[in-house]
Design an enzyme around this catalytic site. Structure first.
Site, short mmCIF file in Angstrom:
data_model
loop_
_atom_site.label_atom_id
_atom_site.label_comp_id
_atom_site.label_asym_id
_atom_site.label_seq_id
_atom_site.Cartn_x
_atom_site.Cartn_y
_atom_site.Cartn_z
N GLY A 189 0.78 -1.24 0.00
CA GLY A 189 0.00 0.00 0.00
C GLY A 189 0.81 1.28 0.00
O GLY A 189 0.31 2.33 0.42
N ASN A 202 1.67 2.96 -2.60
CA ASN A 202 1.02 3.88 -3.55
C ASN A 202 -0.26 4.46 -2.95
O ASN A 202 -0.57 5.62 -3.13
CB ASN A 202 0.72 3.15 -4.87
CG ASN A 202 1.96 3.08 -5.76
OD1 ASN A 202 2.36 4.07 -6.33
ND2 ASN A 202 2.57 1.91 -5.82
N ARG A 230 -14.74 -17.73 -10.23
CA ARG A 230 -14.34 -16.37 -10.59
C ARG A 230 -15.55 -15.50 -10.96
O ARG A 230 -15.61 -14.32 -10.61
CB ARG A 230 -13.32 -16.38 -11.75
CG ARG A 230 -12.79 -15.01 -12.15
CD ARG A 230 -12.30 -14.14 -11.01
NE ARG A 230 -11.21 -14.68 -10.26
CZ ARG A 230 -9.96 -14.19 -10.30
NH1 ARG A 230 -9.70 -13.17 -11.07
NH2 ARG A 230 -9.00 -14.71 -9.57
N HIS A 235 1.82 1.25 -13.28
CA HIS A 235 2.65 0.09 -13.63
C HIS A 235 4.11 0.50 -13.50
O HIS A 235 4.50 1.58 -13.99
CB HIS A 235 2.34 -0.40 -15.05
CG HIS A 235 3.13 -1.61 -15.43
ND1 HIS A 235 2.82 -2.88 -14.96
CD2 HIS A 235 4.26 -1.74 -16.17
CE1 HIS A 235 3.72 -3.73 -15.43
NE2 HIS A 235 4.59 -3.08 -16.16
N ASP A 291 -2.34 -3.97 -19.20
CA ASP A 291 -1.41 -2.82 -19.34
C ASP A 291 -1.44 -2.24 -20.75
O ASP A 291 -0.43 -1.74 -21.26
CB ASP A 291 0.02 -3.26 -18.99
CG ASP A 291 0.12 -3.81 -17.58
OD1 ASP A 291 0.94 -4.73 -17.38
OD2 ASP A 291 -0.64 -3.35 -16.70
N GLU A 328 6.52 6.28 -9.16
CA GLU A 328 5.14 5.89 -8.84
C GLU A 328 4.45 6.83 -7.87
O GLU A 328 3.30 7.26 -8.11
CB GLU A 328 5.12 4.47 -8.27
CG GLU A 328 5.59 3.42 -9.25
CD GLU A 328 5.58 2.04 -8.64
OE1 GLU A 328 4.59 1.68 -7.99
OE2 GLU A 328 6.56 1.33 -8.83
C1 GRF Z 1 4.92 -2.39 -6.43
O1 GRF Z 1 5.74 -3.31 -7.14
C2 GRF Z 1 4.51 -1.31 -7.35
O2 GRF Z 1 5.54 -1.07 -8.27
C3 GRF Z 1 3.34 -1.87 -8.07
O3 GRF Z 1 2.68 -2.70 -7.11
C4 GRF Z 1 3.64 -3.10 -6.11
C5 GRF Z 1 3.15 -2.84 -4.71
O4 GRF Z 1 2.86 -1.51 -4.57
N1 GRF Z 1 2.49 -0.82 -8.57
P1 GRF Z 1 2.21 -0.95 -3.19
O5 GRF Z 1 3.34 -0.71 -2.22
O6 GRF Z 1 1.25 -2.02 -2.66
O7 GRF Z 1 1.52 0.30 -3.58
#
Ligand code: GRF
Length: 207
Positions: free
Chosen positions: A12, A14, A66, A110, A151, A181
């Site tokens: 988490g 991001n 699913r 990404h 992507d 990011e």
């Molecule tokens: C990381 O590898 C990031 O580059 C990708 O997801 C992974 C975990 O990200 N977007 P986060 O710390 O859970 O946000």
């Protein structure tokens, strides 16, 4: 006010970047309505809880198949009535019916400069392992809109990061997160909240 829902699977960081940016005003006119994780042990859920953000876990493993998960996932998403769905380290394929319900309203971060090192199988450390194996001198991160491919949706923002000679996948991942990011995702949300982004003929345009 842009109502956003953030989907997570792991640490988490991001999500934290988005939370911090809303707090300090780098993301304007935006409210984080909720967080959904597919992973009950994701530290991202704790980050949401610590910041008073409604958070739920919906794991595909807890459903008979699913299709049942996809239905429950879409139902839960709709409950938040998001203007924008933000995939922040989310490792579950987005159901086609969700993409159809939220056209150009789902973004993903990404950890490479798409179209390099992306698509099926390229996630987390694997992206950086591939970049180092190929010997690229520059990598980075991309924010893109999510379409029914992997992507492959319209690219909104990208930021480059130099690869250092002594980089390991871990050190490169950390620098791409710190230098790309955690900067790009808040910036993308702020642009969308300001109504400055439009997808025209499959390309994201910033006005
Ligand atoms: C990381 O590898 C990031 O580059 C990708 O997801 C992974 C975990 O990200 N977007 P986060 O710390 O859970 O946000």
């Amino acid at each position: 006010m842009l109502n956003i829902l953030v989907c997570v699977s792991g640490g988490g960081t991001n999500l934290q970047a988005v939370i911090d940016a809303v707090k300090d005003g780098r993301i304007r006119n935006t409210r984080i309505a909720g967080v959904i994780s597919n992973n009950r042990s994701a530290y991202a859920l704790k980050r949401a809880e610590e910041n008073g953000i409604d958070a739920v876990c919906l794991s595909p493993k807890e459903f008979s198949d699913r299709e049942a998960f996809n239905r429950a996932f879409l139902e839960k998403v709709n409950e938040y009535a998001p203007d924008l769905i933000v995939l922040a380290g989310f490792l579950v394929n987005i159901p086609p019916e969700m993409i159809r319900a939220y056209p150009n309203r789902i973004i993903n971060i990404h950890p490479s400069l798409i179209p390099s090192f992306c698509g099926t199988g390229y996630y987390g450390l694997k992206v950086h392992e591939a970049a180092l194996a190929r010997g690229v001198k520059v990598t980075g991160a991309t924010v893109h809109f999510v379409d029914e491919g992997t992507d492959t949706g319209p690219i909104l923002l990208q930021k480059s990061v130099d690869v250092q000679p002594d980089d390991t996948p871990k050190s490169l991942q950390q620098r791409v997160m710190e230098e790309a990011e955690w900067i790009l995702l808040p910036k993308a949300i702020d642009l969308i909240a300001a109504g400055r982004v439009e997808v025209v003929d499959g390309k994201a345009v910033i006005r």
